[in-house]
Design an enzyme around this catalytic site. Structure first.
Site, PDB file in Angstrom:
ATOM      1  N   ASP A  75     -13.204 -64.856 -23.638  1.00 52.37           N
ATOM      2  CA  ASP A  75     -13.326 -66.245 -23.207  1.00 52.37           C
ATOM      3  C   ASP A  75     -14.120 -66.986 -24.257  1.00 52.37           C
ATOM      4  O   ASP A  75     -14.803 -66.372 -25.065  1.00 52.37           O
ATOM      5  CB  ASP A  75     -14.158 -66.319 -21.919  1.00 52.37           C
ATOM      6  CG  ASP A  75     -13.396 -65.827 -20.725  1.00 52.37           C
ATOM      7  OD1 ASP A  75     -12.175 -65.858 -20.775  1.00 52.37           O
ATOM      8  OD2 ASP A  75     -14.056 -65.416 -19.751  1.00 52.37           O
ATOM      9  N   ASP A  78     -14.378 -63.907 -15.910  1.00 54.35           N
ATOM     10  CA  ASP A  78     -15.489 -64.168 -15.002  1.00 54.35           C
ATOM     11  C   ASP A  78     -15.028 -64.632 -13.628  1.00 54.35           C
ATOM     12  O   ASP A  78     -15.684 -64.394 -12.641  1.00 54.35           O
ATOM     13  CB  ASP A  78     -16.459 -65.190 -15.608  1.00 54.35           C
ATOM     14  CG  ASP A  78     -15.754 -66.387 -16.190  1.00 54.35           C
ATOM     15  OD1 ASP A  78     -14.606 -66.653 -15.783  1.00 54.35           O
ATOM     16  OD2 ASP A  78     -16.329 -67.070 -17.048  1.00 54.35           O
ATOM     17  N   ASP A 130      -9.405 -63.725 -12.570  1.00 54.60           N
ATOM     18  CA  ASP A 130      -9.333 -62.880 -13.761  1.00 54.60           C
ATOM     19  C   ASP A 130      -9.219 -61.402 -13.403  1.00 54.60           C
ATOM     20  O   ASP A 130      -8.929 -60.574 -14.266  1.00 54.60           O
ATOM     21  CB  ASP A 130     -10.585 -63.065 -14.633  1.00 54.60           C
ATOM     22  CG  ASP A 130     -10.612 -64.426 -15.303  1.00 54.60           C
ATOM     23  OD1 ASP A 130      -9.526 -64.972 -15.540  1.00 54.60           O
ATOM     24  OD2 ASP A 130     -11.709 -64.916 -15.599  1.00 54.60           O
TER      25      ASP A 130
HETATM   26  P1  ATP Z   1     -13.259 -70.112 -20.982  1.00 52.54           P
HETATM   27  O1  ATP Z   1     -12.022 -69.456 -20.493  1.00 52.54           O
HETATM   28  O2  ATP Z   1     -13.439 -70.044 -22.440  1.00 52.54           O
HETATM   29  O3  ATP Z   1     -14.497 -69.823 -20.212  1.00 52.54           O
HETATM   30  P2  ATP Z   1     -13.221 -72.732 -19.945  1.00 52.54           P
HETATM   31  O4  ATP Z   1     -14.518 -72.607 -19.261  1.00 52.54           O
HETATM   32  O5  ATP Z   1     -12.952 -73.882 -20.805  1.00 52.54           O
HETATM   33  O6  ATP Z   1     -12.851 -71.591 -20.856  1.00 52.54           O
HETATM   34  P3  ATP Z   1     -12.017 -73.072 -17.392  1.00 52.54           P
HETATM   35  O7  ATP Z   1     -13.289 -72.833 -16.699  1.00 52.54           O
HETATM   36  O8  ATP Z   1     -10.763 -72.498 -16.914  1.00 52.54           O
HETATM   37  O9  ATP Z   1     -12.073 -72.622 -18.873  1.00 52.54           O
HETATM   38  O10 ATP Z   1     -11.857 -74.617 -17.525  1.00 52.54           O
HETATM   39  C1  ATP Z   1     -10.660 -75.203 -17.974  1.00 52.54           C
HETATM   40  C2  ATP Z   1     -10.793 -76.700 -18.039  1.00 52.54           C
HETATM   41  O11 ATP Z   1     -11.044 -77.223 -16.753  1.00 52.54           O
HETATM   42  C3  ATP Z   1     -11.976 -77.160 -18.891  1.00 52.54           C
HETATM   43  O12 ATP Z   1     -11.614 -77.318 -20.230  1.00 52.54           O
HETATM   44  C4  ATP Z   1     -12.305 -78.505 -18.263  1.00 52.54           C
HETATM   45  O13 ATP Z   1     -11.472 -79.504 -18.793  1.00 52.54           O
HETATM   46  C5  ATP Z   1     -11.965 -78.299 -16.813  1.00 52.54           C
HETATM   47  N1  ATP Z   1     -13.172 -77.966 -16.046  1.00 52.54           N
HETATM   48  C6  ATP Z   1     -13.973 -76.901 -16.196  1.00 52.54           C
HETATM   49  N2  ATP Z   1     -14.972 -76.888 -15.302  1.00 52.54           N
HETATM   50  C7  ATP Z   1     -14.793 -77.977 -14.543  1.00 52.54           C
HETATM   51  C8  ATP Z   1     -15.490 -78.537 -13.416  1.00 52.54           C
HETATM   52  N3  ATP Z   1     -16.565 -77.953 -12.892  1.00 52.54           N
HETATM   53  N4  ATP Z   1     -15.018 -79.685 -12.899  1.00 52.54           N
HETATM   54  C9  ATP Z   1     -13.927 -80.260 -13.405  1.00 52.54           C
HETATM   55  N5  ATP Z   1     -13.232 -79.795 -14.434  1.00 52.54           N
HETATM   56  C10 ATP Z   1     -13.647 -78.680 -15.013  1.00 52.54           C
END
Ligand code: ATP
Length: 907
Positions: free
Chosen positions: A344, A644, A648
């Site tokens: 990630d 996480d 997943d």
């Molecule tokens: P990784 O897989 O590297 O941890 P990540 O944290 O970017 O990546 P996700 O948590 O799936 O992946 O988030 C994907 C997208 O969703 C983010 O790029 C963001 O645009 C949106 N996002 C993440 N967290 C929130 C939240 N708490 N509220 C609203 N949108 C969110």
């Protein structure tokens, strides 16, 4: 088969349960009965209850009784074989031999028992490092407490992926479904709600209850603790569930199987030799029997399995010391063979310390000063100035948000999602007062964030009494749902091209971009669902967050590259952001990026190619992770995959090494993973691979070092019978050598530090067995060398007119000395041992040598040893000769390593 609770008599049968049927009571009555409130207990009350109810934990598994564990050490074909030998020797009147064999068996069992116990303790201690926590309300505030500290009456907040920490009566639930397989055996998730159910409902039908140990599959909720520890449903059947994990790995099984086959082989060989000796050579059958007992006993590496177990356990401990906690022992081996790490981005490769750096509305764009969660003195807007669209965006960020900031001394800490924490900091910089804003627009409902839909929405009662929906999420997603944009003159038509440009520009700088929108609804609304937010939104603007790469991740990625391990970033984030971060991390000079949408368009063959060739996968959903792992595995890669979230879990299970995050990971992901990172840090994965390779090396060293002793001894005995000369060693002497060496020098190899080049080699082939061609060659060559040395000194001594007992004493001493020299050679399988560090050895090496030398002096000079082992004192000149021959063998082996090793390549 696991027993299900439905089999048990329930409370309706009148059997033991003192607690009222909480599932049948309305929530307010439950609160009353438990003397608690919607906003939970006070800290003082919780402490008081803890002292009454005790910790919320189940007693640790007892495991096997020590006596049974000790007896189990004798339960193996090899030991039976040795006991039979002792019996034979005893019946023949060779009481000393019988006694020595029994002693060896006993010592082996004790050593095996102690080492196994040590290994088990190490694993248990490590497992307790990943102790789960729960989010509860105490003194009206959301705090995270150790699961053990929960008490009846605590209000617990739950979300997807959480493990239910105690038995709970639901107070609020939103799309809450729970996997209760552990209790009911039911594989379909159960949906839950706060409404009371029939008092007589079976466990699986108590929809208003959540049971300790089960997992939240989807949704969010809150519940009040009704029972903890042994009083929970799971506690009552915990005896059934308490399984002790077996202390084994594929490698250990391979070695044990090899040991069993080898024992039979030794047995058959011994029988043939016995027939040959008696039939063709005219040996008396007693002498022949003693000779083959010597052979069989010499041939069998009795100490090997115990040494390998301890090697694994020490490795696991070392990994834990470097923040990688192994949940399943086999992962230790797989780690060493890992050829691709899929990671990630957020929090693993980056620090997950978010700061809003950029705000963009239709009319304004500005950079925000400051770093971290401390708002400091930064003020975005002078009071009285009008920046309505920006303020609407900042307010949406504050209210569509579950995080809280706490100030501890000078430090600001975030409870909840770091990105949401950064939005609270932004609000403080505006400046807004979070509590006032929340009170002015109370939240009525929400759609929680989920990686699959990539947004979060909340419903509020606006200051004018109307309904207000606020949404934040992946900006493309929010734009799709919007048709207008906010300006200081009210909503205007949406300018898609403008926003797309802005998003691309911010993402190209490595910023994580979030979009915000709102929608007004009628005043009567108290709940929202997907159709309410999927169209007709007014787009408020964008926020760009910086989340700096971890410094150590850069170095770790470089290390992977030199170790022939590919690194791939799989993220939910925007393609341009991910690519920029990948470039900063040195993932590739020009990282190739594919998005989830692009992946979906590929057929299986193309997908497989893409999985191998691409470094960055952006805007992926958890299903993509699963497909990527499968594709890489189909290409023969050994894949470590991080995760996480609750979604997943399938990818973590599929991966060869599933890696969960200890800090931000859900319980569901930890459960599915084989390894948990205590610090969520990518570098810890690479450290674990480093240790995994070292463990594998050390096991190879143990095997490569042990077997030639057995080979040399056995060959000498076989030749003696075939060519009809006196045995160069007696059975008890062979046992002496095996015992003294395995318990000292053999064990030392388990503690060996890594060889300098471990992370410069390519990963080992996953299908390669332990006995690689080089190792087999080594074992044969060294066995032959030892045989030659043994026979050489044996005949030489006799030619000098020394008696048989003295010649044998020289043989035993020579073998032990040769093993000491050989140990130095084996410590470096991949390079010369002729270095200062190589020659100096380590503490354990020198300690073990000291023990062996003392033991040999005793063997040679103590009268009691003469009586038991038939040894004789040697002269100083003999000693010098023995050491000289040993040193010569060392030179020969180093030469062999230099000349022959390269022929076998990089195995
Ligand atoms: P990784 O897989 O590297 O941890 P990540 O944290 O970017 O990546 P996700 O948590 O799936 O992946 O988030 C994907 C997208 O969703 C983010 O790029 C963001 O645009 C949106 N996002 C993440 N967290 C929130 C939240 N708490 N509220 C609203 N949108 C969110």
């Amino acid at each position: 088969m696991m027993a299900t609770l439905q089999d048990r008599p329930g409370p309706q049968d009148g059997t033991a349960t003192e607690s009222p049927a909480f599932h049948a009571l309305p929530a307010p009555q439950v609160l009353q009965a438990l003397e608690s409130a919607e906003d939970g207990l006070t800290g003082a009350e919780a402490a008081r209850r803890l002292s009454i109810h005790g910790p919320n934990a189940l007693p640790a598994g007892k495991g096997r009784h020590p006596l049974m564990r000790f007896l189990a050490q004798f339960n193996n074909a090899l030991i039976y074989f040795m006991l039979a030998g002792a019996l034979a020797a005893g019946l023949l009147g060779h009481l000393v031999d019988a006694g020595v064999i029994l002693t060896v068996v006993l010592v082996n069992a004790v050593v095996g028992y102690l080492q196994e116990g040590k290994a088990e303790n190490a694993l248990n201690a490590i497992r307790s490092m990943i102790s789960p926590r729960a989010a509860v309300l105490r003194d009206g505030l959301r705090v995270s407490v150790a699961m053990e500290d929960l008490v009846p009456g605590d209000v617990v907040l739950l979300e997807a992926g959480d493990r239910i920490p105690a038995d709970l009566r639901i107070l609020r639930a939103r799309s809450l479904t729970v996997d209760e397989a552990i209790l009911t055996g039911e594989s379909v998730t159960a949906s839950k709600h706060p409404d009371p159910v029939e008092a007589g409902a079976a466990l699986g039908d108590r929809k208003s209850m959540l049971f300790s140990g089960t997992l939240v599959a989807t949704g969010q909720g809150a519940g009040i603790v009704t029972a903890t520890g042994l009083a929970t449903e799971i506690g009552r059947i915990s005896a059934l569930l308490r399984g002790v994990e077996e202390l084994t790995t594929p490698l250990l099984r391979q070695i044990n199987a090899f040991g069993r086959r080898f024992t039979w082989f030794a047995f058959a060989g011994a029988a043939a030799l016995f027939a040959f000796a008696v039939g063709l050579r005219g040996f008396g059958w007693e002498d022949a029997l003693m000779a083959v007992v010597a052979l069989a006993v010499g041939l069998v590496p009795e100490g090997l399995p115990a040494v390998i177990t301890i090697t694994l356990a020490i490795g696991v401990q070392r990994m834990a010391g470097r923040n990688a906690v192994i949940r399943h022992l086999p992962a230790v081996e797989t780690l060493g063979a890992t050829s691709v790490i899929c990671s990630d981005k957020t929090g693993t490769l980056t620090r997950n310390e978010m700061t809003v750096r950029r705000l963009i509305t239709a009319e304004e764009a500005q950079l925000v000063e400051g770093a971290g969660y401390d708002p400091g003195p930064v003020r975005l807007f002078a009071s009285g100035s009008h920046h309505e669209p920006s303020m609407a965006l900042i307010r949406a960020g504050l209210l569509c948000n579950d995080a809280r900031l706490h100030r501890k001394g000078a430090e600001w800490q975030v409870e909840g999602d770091p990105m949401e924490g950064a939005l609270v900091t932004l609000a403080l910089k505006a400046p807004l007062v979070p509590e006032d804003e929340r009170a002015a627009r109370p939240r009525l409902d929400l759609i929680p964030f989920d990686a699959a839909h990539r947004f979060m929405a909340t419903l509020h009662r606006a200051a004018d009494g109307g309904g207000l929906i606020l949404i934040k999420g992946a900006p493309e997603r929010i734009l799709e749902m919007s048709d207008r944009q906010e300006t200081s003159h009210g909503p205007a038509p949406l300018d898609n091209a403008f926003w797309t440009n802005r998003i691309a520009a911010a993402a190209a700088e490595g910023e994580r971009v979030l979009g915000f929108a709102m929608k007004r609804t009628d005043p009567g609304r108290t709940a929202i669902d997907f159709p309410d937010v999927e169209s007709g939104l007014v787009f408020l603007g964008l926020a760009g967050f910086i989340d700096p790469p971890r410094d150590e991740a850069r170095a770790a990625i470089a290390e992977c590259h030199s170790a022939g391990i590919a690194v791939k970033m799989i993220t939910g984030d925007h393609a341009a952001t991910a690519q920029a971060i990948a470039r900063q991390l040195g993932l590739a000079p020009e990282p190739r990026v594919l998005t989830g949408q692009e992946l979906d368009r590929l057929d299986d063959a193309a997908f497989q190619r893409a999985a191998v060739e691409t470094e960055v996968f952006a805007r992926t959903s958890p299903e993509h992770k699963l497909r990527i792992v499968r594709a890489l595995q189909a290409e023969g890669r050994v894949v470590a995959m991080t995760g996480d979230g609750v979604n997943d879990a399938p990818a973590l299970k599929q991966a060869d090494v599933g890696v969960a995050m200890g800090i931000k990971g859900t319980e569901a992901s930890k459960e599915a993973a084989q390894m948990v990172l205590m610090d969520d840090n990518f570098a810890s994965i690479v450290n674990a691979v480093h240790e995994g390779r070292t463990i594998h090396d050390n096991i190879r060293k143990v095997v490569g070092w042990t077997l030639p002793t057995n080979g040399g001894e056995a060959m000498a005995v076989i030749l003696a019978i075939l060519f009809n000369f006196a045995m160069p060693m007696t059975p008890v002497q062979i046992l002496w050598i095996n015992l003294i060496l395995a318990a000292t020098l053999g064990l030392v190899l388990a503690f060996e530090p890594s060889e300098p080049g471990v992370m410069k080699r390519s990963p080992r082939r996953p299908d390669a067995g332990l006995l690689t061609p080089f190792l087999v060659w080594r074992i044969v060559f060294v066995s032959a060398l030892f045989t030659a040395m043994v026979l050489g000194i044996f005949f030489w001594a006799q030619a000098q007119g020394r008696d048989l007992a003295t010649a044998r004493t020289m043989v035993v001493n020579l073998l032990v000395v040769a093993e000491i020299f050989y140990l130095f050679n084996v410590r470096y399988l991949h390079m010369t041992s002729f270095t200062l560090t190589g020659v100096k050895g380590t503490g354990p090496v020198l300690g073990a040598i000291a023990v062996v030398v003392l033991a040999q002096l005793a063997f040679t000079y103590l009268p009691v040893m003469h009586a038991i082992f038939g040894s004789r004192p040697l002269t100083l000149a003999d000693g010098v000769l023995i050491i000289a021959v040993g040193a010569l063998s060392f030179l020969l082996l180093e030469l062999e390593k230099r000349l022959i090793r390269p022929l076998f390549g990089d195995e």
